[in-house]
Design an enzyme around this catalytic site. Structure first.
Site, PDB file in Angstrom:
ATOM      1  N   GLU A   1      19.866 -29.906 -31.686  1.00  0.00           N
ATOM      2  CA  GLU A   1      18.976 -28.960 -31.020  1.00  0.00           C
ATOM      3  C   GLU A   1      18.499 -29.519 -29.680  1.00  0.00           C
ATOM      4  OE1 GLU A   1      15.317 -25.897 -32.058  1.00  0.00           O
ATOM      5  OE2 GLU A   1      15.673 -27.615 -33.379  1.00  0.00           O
TER       6      GLU A   1
ATOM      7  N   PHE B   1      21.227 -22.475 -43.153  1.00  0.00           N
ATOM      8  CA  PHE B   1      22.472 -22.841 -43.817  1.00  0.00           C
ATOM      9  C   PHE B   1      23.469 -21.692 -43.670  1.00  0.00           C
ATOM     10  CE2 PHE B   1      20.662 -25.971 -47.245  1.00  0.00           C
ATOM     11  CZ  PHE B   1      20.411 -26.895 -46.244  1.00  0.00           C
TER      12      PHE B   1
ATOM     13  N   CYS C   1      17.240 -20.079 -43.575  1.00  0.00           N
ATOM     14  CA  CYS C   1      16.033 -20.430 -42.826  1.00  0.00           C
ATOM     15  C   CYS C   1      15.846 -19.598 -41.565  1.00  0.00           C
ATOM     16  CB  CYS C   1      16.058 -21.914 -42.482  1.00  0.00           C
ATOM     17  SG  CYS C   1      16.327 -22.944 -43.938  1.00  0.00           S
TER      18      CYS C   1
END
Length: 422
Positions: free
Chosen positions: A319, A408, A168
């Site tokens: 995050e 990932f 991603c």
């Protein structure tokens, strides 16, 4: 060696919110969800029956004739379409350019999975009796690098040409590479972006098996809900985004319009788990810190963060922690938003589309929202003094925006854009 300055002079987008930059941006600001029932295949026996699909896309609308389209997987068609919009938007006259100094770098996470499934499925049905029979374009349609090849062939571009793959984070790495090649003087212009089209039986089924994607089948449009307690996974998305990155003097010499300046990039690894982010956000903090250092900026110089914000349990928490750890008190002055709440997660294309949103936030002084948050749906592990720009876009001066993507394997990438000043 004095590094050259890099600016954004063109944008292109094919997304679940629209098949152009204008339509995508309008719907991002309006807080529109791109989610709906899956139409690309029969998902009735799957755990998730919805995704954020691109709608009403026709390759011929972008000058890709039917013969050429048959040689391209869907992800590649999206890539070419976004690149064509971006090049046109940039005003580049390729006949007047040194094409040896224009390159193409795209990010692709999975690539031609639709083609792979179709060809292997056909072989499984007939191969045992009739012997192997594969289409002559099976391999060149499937491989992830081919979209950059198609774009370079379309325009006759002989500069750096390749694809980055880091799940991603793929297209943010593509932007970072393009940025570095230009500021080192190795290219004048890079057509940089990302593309993905993995809403297929294998794509959805595989992420279902991992329990990574939402199964909120009764309400697809509200399923992607980053930073809400009831989040249950990301929503699959697809599409492509493209940015024309250009050396400043080259852009000024041809009188190009300039959206923003790209000023920094960061890369890091979580070195923690093959799919889960570090629970304390160590890699996320490091990648943002690296980008700020690269840009020569302080945390207080940033006004907006387009977060990775996938709507997964661990990812959103880590995050948010990373932002608080790095930005300190300034974290509460930031606008933070996850455009994945509207586009879904475009996997390898996410970074390019979210960078595009960040550039437009800088240019237009509007922060798109994080939709689908409801009062009372607060996660006790998240500090809601942070301004997640819930549900409604916010107008504010955006001097600089930072865009995060995490993949990932623990791959992290971050880019920073700021208002252009001559």
């Amino acid at each position: 060696m004095e590094l050259k300055r890099v600016v954004v002079t063109g944008l292109g987008a094919i997304t679940p919110l629209g098949n152009s930059v204008e339509e995508t941006w309008r719907n991002l600001v309006a807080g529109v969800s791109g989610a709906g029932p899956i139409t690309h295949f029969d998902s009735s026996k799957f755990k998730s029956h919805f995704a954020c699909e691109v709608k009403d896309f026709k390759a011929e609308d972008y000058g890709i004739d039917r013969k050429e389209a048959r040689k391209m997987d869907t992800y590649c068609q999206y890539a070419v379409a976004s690149a064509k919009e971006a090049v046109e938007d940039s005003g580049l006259d390729m006949d007047a350019e040194d094409r040896n100094r224009i390159g193409v770098i795209y990010g692709v996470g999975i690539g031609g999975i639709k083609t792979f499934e179709e060809e292997i499925g056909a072989y499984a049905r007939t191969g045992a009796d009739l012997g192997p029979k594969f289409g002559p374009f099976f391999i060149p349609k499937m491989i992830g690098d081919i979209c950059a090849g198609h774009i370079s062939i379309l325009y006759g571009l002989h500069g750096p040409n390749y694809v980055t793959t880091s799940a991603c984070a793929s297209s943010t790495h593509a932007l970072a590479d393009a940025f570095n090649l230009i500021r080192l003087g190795k290219a004048n212009v890079i057509v940089a972006g990302g593309a993905e089209a993995a809403i297929t039986a294998g794509g959805v089924g595989g992420f279902n098996a991992m329990k990574a994607i939402s199964t909120r089948n009764d309400s697809p449009s509200t399923a992607s809900r980053p930073f809400s307690a009831s989040r249950d996974g990301f929503v699959m998305g697809e599409g492509s985004g493209c940015l024309i990155l250009e050396e400043l003097d080259h852009a000024l010499a041809r009188g190009a319009k300039i959206y923003a300046e790209m000023v920094g990039e960061g890369m890091s690894a979580d070195a923690h788990h093959i799919t889960a982010s570090h629970p304390e956000g160590l890699g996320a903090k490091l990648v943002m810190q690296s980008a700020l250092e690269d840009a020569g900026m302080q945390p207080s110089d940033i006004d907006y963060i387009n977060v990775h914000g996938t709507s997964t349990h661990v990812g959103d928490i880590s995050e948010a922690k990373a932002i608080q750890d790095l930005f300190g008190d300034h974290a509460y002055e930031l606008n933070i938003s996850s455009t994945k709440s509207m586009t879904g997660h475009l996997l390898g294309a996410a970074g390019a589309v979210e960078a595009l949103a960040s550039v437009l936030a800088v240019k237009n002084d509007i922060v798109p929202p994080t939709i689908n948050h409801e009062a009372g749906d607060e996660d006790p592990e998240i500090d809601y003094r942070l301004n997640f720009t819930f549900n409604t876009a916010q107008k504010r001066t955006v001097r600089a925006a930072l865009s995060n993507t995490f993949g990932f394997g623990g791959h992290n990438a971050c880019v920073i854009f700021k208002k252009f000043e001559a």
